[in-house]
Design a protein around this motif. Structure first.
Motif, mmCIF file in Angstrom:
data_model
loop_
_atom_site.group_PDB
_atom_site.id
_atom_site.type_symbol
_atom_site.label_atom_id
_atom_site.label_comp_id
_atom_site.label_asym_id
_atom_site.label_seq_id
_atom_site.Cartn_x
_atom_site.Cartn_y
_atom_site.Cartn_z
ATOM 1 N N ALA A 139 61.165 49.820 87.906
ATOM 2 C CA ALA A 139 61.471 48.591 87.165
ATOM 3 C C ALA A 139 60.491 47.468 87.488
ATOM 4 O O ALA A 139 60.825 46.293 87.378
ATOM 5 N N TYR A 140 59.257 47.832 87.837
ATOM 6 C CA TYR A 140 58.275 46.811 88.229
ATOM 7 C C TYR A 140 57.971 45.780 87.152
ATOM 8 O O TYR A 140 57.694 44.631 87.489
ATOM 9 N N PRO A 141 58.021 46.082 85.846
ATOM 10 C CA PRO A 141 57.771 45.003 84.883
ATOM 11 C C PRO A 141 58.828 43.896 84.965
ATOM 12 O O PRO A 141 58.494 42.708 84.950
ATOM 13 N N THR A 142 60.075 44.284 85.087
ATOM 14 C CA THR A 142 61.150 43.295 85.214
ATOM 15 C C THR A 142 61.043 42.552 86.536
ATOM 16 O O THR A 142 61.094 41.318 86.574
ATOM 17 N N HIS A 143 60.886 43.286 87.612
ATOM 18 C CA HIS A 143 60.824 42.655 88.926
ATOM 19 C C HIS A 143 59.569 41.801 89.081
ATOM 20 O O HIS A 143 59.590 40.784 89.784
ATOM 21 N N GLY A 144 58.487 42.202 88.432
ATOM 22 C CA GLY A 144 57.276 41.380 88.456
ATOM 23 C C GLY A 144 57.499 40.043 87.774
ATOM 24 O O GLY A 144 57.012 38.999 88.230
ATOM 25 N N THR A 145 58.250 40.054 86.684
ATOM 26 C CA THR A 145 58.575 38.802 85.994
ATOM 27 C C THR A 145 59.437 37.921 86.879
ATOM 28 O O THR A 145 59.195 36.715 87.004
ATOM 29 N N TRP A 146 60.450 38.505 87.498
ATOM 30 C CA TRP A 146 61.296 37.733 88.409
ATOM 31 C C TRP A 146 60.454 37.142 89.543
ATOM 32 O O TRP A 146 60.596 35.978 89.893
ATOM 33 N N ALA A 147 59.584 37.976 90.117
ATOM 34 C CA ALA A 147 58.749 37.523 91.229
ATOM 35 C C ALA A 147 57.847 36.363 90.806
ATOM 36 O O ALA A 147 57.674 35.397 91.553
ATOM 37 N N ALA A 148 57.284 36.446 89.604
ATOM 38 C CA ALA A 148 56.411 35.363 89.124
ATOM 39 C C ALA A 148 57.181 34.054 89.012
ATOM 40 O O ALA A 148 56.688 32.993 89.431
ATOM 41 N N VAL A 149 58.378 34.102 88.474
ATOM 42 C CA VAL A 149 59.204 32.888 88.345
ATOM 43 C C VAL A 149 59.554 32.344 89.726
ATOM 44 O O VAL A 149 59.433 31.138 89.985
ATOM 45 N N LEU A 150 59.972 33.215 90.627
ATOM 46 C CA LEU A 150 60.353 32.780 91.974
ATOM 47 C C LEU A 150 59.155 32.235 92.746
ATOM 48 O O LEU A 150 59.264 31.223 93.447
ATOM 49 N N LEU A 151 57.991 32.870 92.602
ATOM 50 C CA LEU A 151 56.775 32.362 93.254
ATOM 51 C C LEU A 151 56.388 30.992 92.702
ATOM 52 O O LEU A 151 55.939 30.114 93.449
ATOM 53 N N TYR A 152 56.542 30.796 91.399
ATOM 54 C CA TYR A 152 56.260 29.483 90.811
ATOM 55 C C TYR A 152 57.153 28.427 91.465
ATOM 56 O O TYR A 152 56.674 27.360 91.861
ATOM 57 N N LEU A 153 58.444 28.720 91.578
ATOM 58 C CA LEU A 153 59.371 27.755 92.173
ATOM 59 C C LEU A 153 59.058 27.507 93.645
ATOM 60 O O LEU A 153 59.170 26.374 94.127
ATOM 61 N N MET A 154 58.651 28.556 94.352
ATOM 62 C CA MET A 154 58.278 28.376 95.757
ATOM 63 C C MET A 154 57.034 27.509 95.884
ATOM 64 O O MET A 154 56.950 26.657 96.766
ATOM 65 N N ALA A 155 56.071 27.708 95.016
ATOM 66 C CA ALA A 155 54.800 26.983 95.095
ATOM 67 C C ALA A 155 54.900 25.558 94.566
ATOM 68 O O ALA A 155 54.309 24.639 95.137
ATOM 69 N N HIS A 156 55.646 25.362 93.481
ATOM 70 C CA HIS A 156 55.663 24.065 92.809
ATOM 71 C C HIS A 156 56.947 23.270 93.003
ATOM 72 O O HIS A 156 57.002 22.097 92.646
ATOM 73 N N GLY A 157 57.986 23.904 93.498
ATOM 74 C CA GLY A 157 59.251 23.215 93.708
ATOM 75 C C GLY A 157 60.060 23.114 92.426
ATOM 76 O O GLY A 157 59.669 23.647 91.389
ATOM 77 N N PRO A 158 61.189 22.404 92.499
ATOM 78 C CA PRO A 158 62.154 22.393 91.401
ATOM 79 C C PRO A 158 61.860 21.419 90.275
ATOM 80 O O PRO A 158 62.518 21.463 89.243
ATOM 81 N N GLY A 159 60.914 20.520 90.480
ATOM 82 C CA GLY A 159 60.646 19.500 89.465
ATOM 83 C C GLY A 159 61.563 18.296 89.634
ATOM 84 O O GLY A 159 62.367 18.216 90.560
ATOM 85 N N ARG A 160 61.425 17.358 88.714
ATOM 86 C CA ARG A 160 62.153 16.087 88.812
ATOM 87 C C ARG A 160 63.640 16.206 88.503
ATOM 88 O O ARG A 160 64.428 15.387 88.946
ATOM 89 N N ILE A 161 64.007 17.210 87.726
ATOM 90 C CA ILE A 161 65.401 17.371 87.324
ATOM 91 C C ILE A 161 66.094 18.227 88.379
ATOM 92 O O ILE A 161 66.436 19.388 88.144
ATOM 93 N N SER A 162 66.255 17.660 89.588
ATOM 94 C CA SER A 162 66.806 18.449 90.688
ATOM 95 C C SER A 162 67.338 17.546 91.790
ATOM 96 O O SER A 162 66.909 16.395 91.935
ATOM 97 N N LEU A 163 68.240 18.089 92.573
ATOM 98 C CA LEU A 163 68.731 17.366 93.742
ATOM 99 C C LEU A 163 67.645 17.241 94.808
ATOM 100 O O LEU A 163 67.580 16.232 95.508
ATOM 101 N N ASP A 164 66.798 18.232 94.933
ATOM 102 C CA ASP A 164 65.688 18.154 95.888
ATOM 103 C C ASP A 164 64.822 16.923 95.602
ATOM 104 O O ASP A 164 64.442 16.184 96.521
ATOM 105 N N HIS A 165 64.502 16.690 94.338
ATOM 106 C CA HIS A 165 63.687 15.535 93.959
ATOM 107 C C HIS A 165 64.432 14.243 94.257
ATOM 108 O O HIS A 165 63.858 13.295 94.797
ATOM 109 N N TRP A 166 65.707 14.201 93.916
ATOM 110 C CA TRP A 166 66.517 13.003 94.156
ATOM 111 C C TRP A 166 66.578 12.692 95.646
ATOM 112 O O TRP A 166 66.401 11.547 96.059
ATOM 113 N N ILE A 167 66.788 13.718 96.462
ATOM 114 C CA ILE A 167 66.845 13.526 97.926
ATOM 115 C C ILE A 167 65.498 13.047 98.454
ATOM 116 O O ILE A 167 65.426 12.135 99.272
#
Length: 174
Positions: A139-167
């Motif tokens: 299932a590497y195509p599916t898991h690769g997509t998940w990994a790409a999204v998760l890596l983006y969030l790890m690298a760039h963070g949650p953005g302005r619409i988030s509790l992390d940004h507010w804190i």
């Protein structure tokens, strides 16, 4: 030297380079916060829905409109899957099943509100890699997509619409 061609083929000849540059400029203005929000919502839904298949007594599905509140407990089917199909090395099914069910509910909730986003994304990436390596290696195509999204969030963070940004904003004012 620009990697954008001077002109592109068009039915009457060529498209002016300005049109291409304007289109690319418009696309580059998509806010990172919007991308992060869509990424958080989408990947949270994937793991939440998977977690919902592992429990009984609680059902919350915003898309289908299913709401059944109650005390969640691990389903017998989940324990069976971890014993017979998933068979993770090193972790007994009696520990792996409730651990996975809990992780698939807690981390998606954190991602959804944008709290501890990078940590939550990292935890779900570890889960994704475990699934890829030990459970469904095809299932590497599916898991690769998940990994790409998760890596983006790890690298760039949650953005302005988030509790992390507010804190972060609140802490920087002190």
């Amino acid at each position: 030297m620009s990697s954008i061609p001077e002109t592109l083929p068009h039915r009457n000849g060529r498209i002016a380079p300005q049109v291409l540059h304007r289109a690319l400029a418009l696309l580059s203005r998509i806010p990172d916060s919007l991308i992060a929000f869509v990424a958080r919502f989408s990947i949270a839904a994937v793991f939440w829905k998977s977690g919902q298949t592992k429990i009984e007594g609680l059902a919350i599905d915003l898309v289908s409109g299913e709401f059944r509140l109650g005390l969640p407990r691990l389903s017998d089917d989940a324990l069976f899957l971890f014993r017979e199909e998933y068979r993770l090395p090193l972790i007994p099914p009696e520990i792996a099943a409730p651990l996975a069910a809990t992780a698939e509910h807690v981390f998606p909730l954190l991602l959804l509100v944008g709290l501890a986003t990078r940590l939550s994304a990292a935890a779900l990436l570890v889960m994704t890699l475990t699934i890829q390596l030990f459970v469904y290696p095809d299932a590497y195509p599916t898991h690769g997509t998940w990994a790409a999204v998760l890596l983006y969030l790890m690298a760039h963070g949650p953005g302005r619409i988030s509790l992390d940004h507010w804190i972060a904003q609140r802490c920087s004012r002190r």
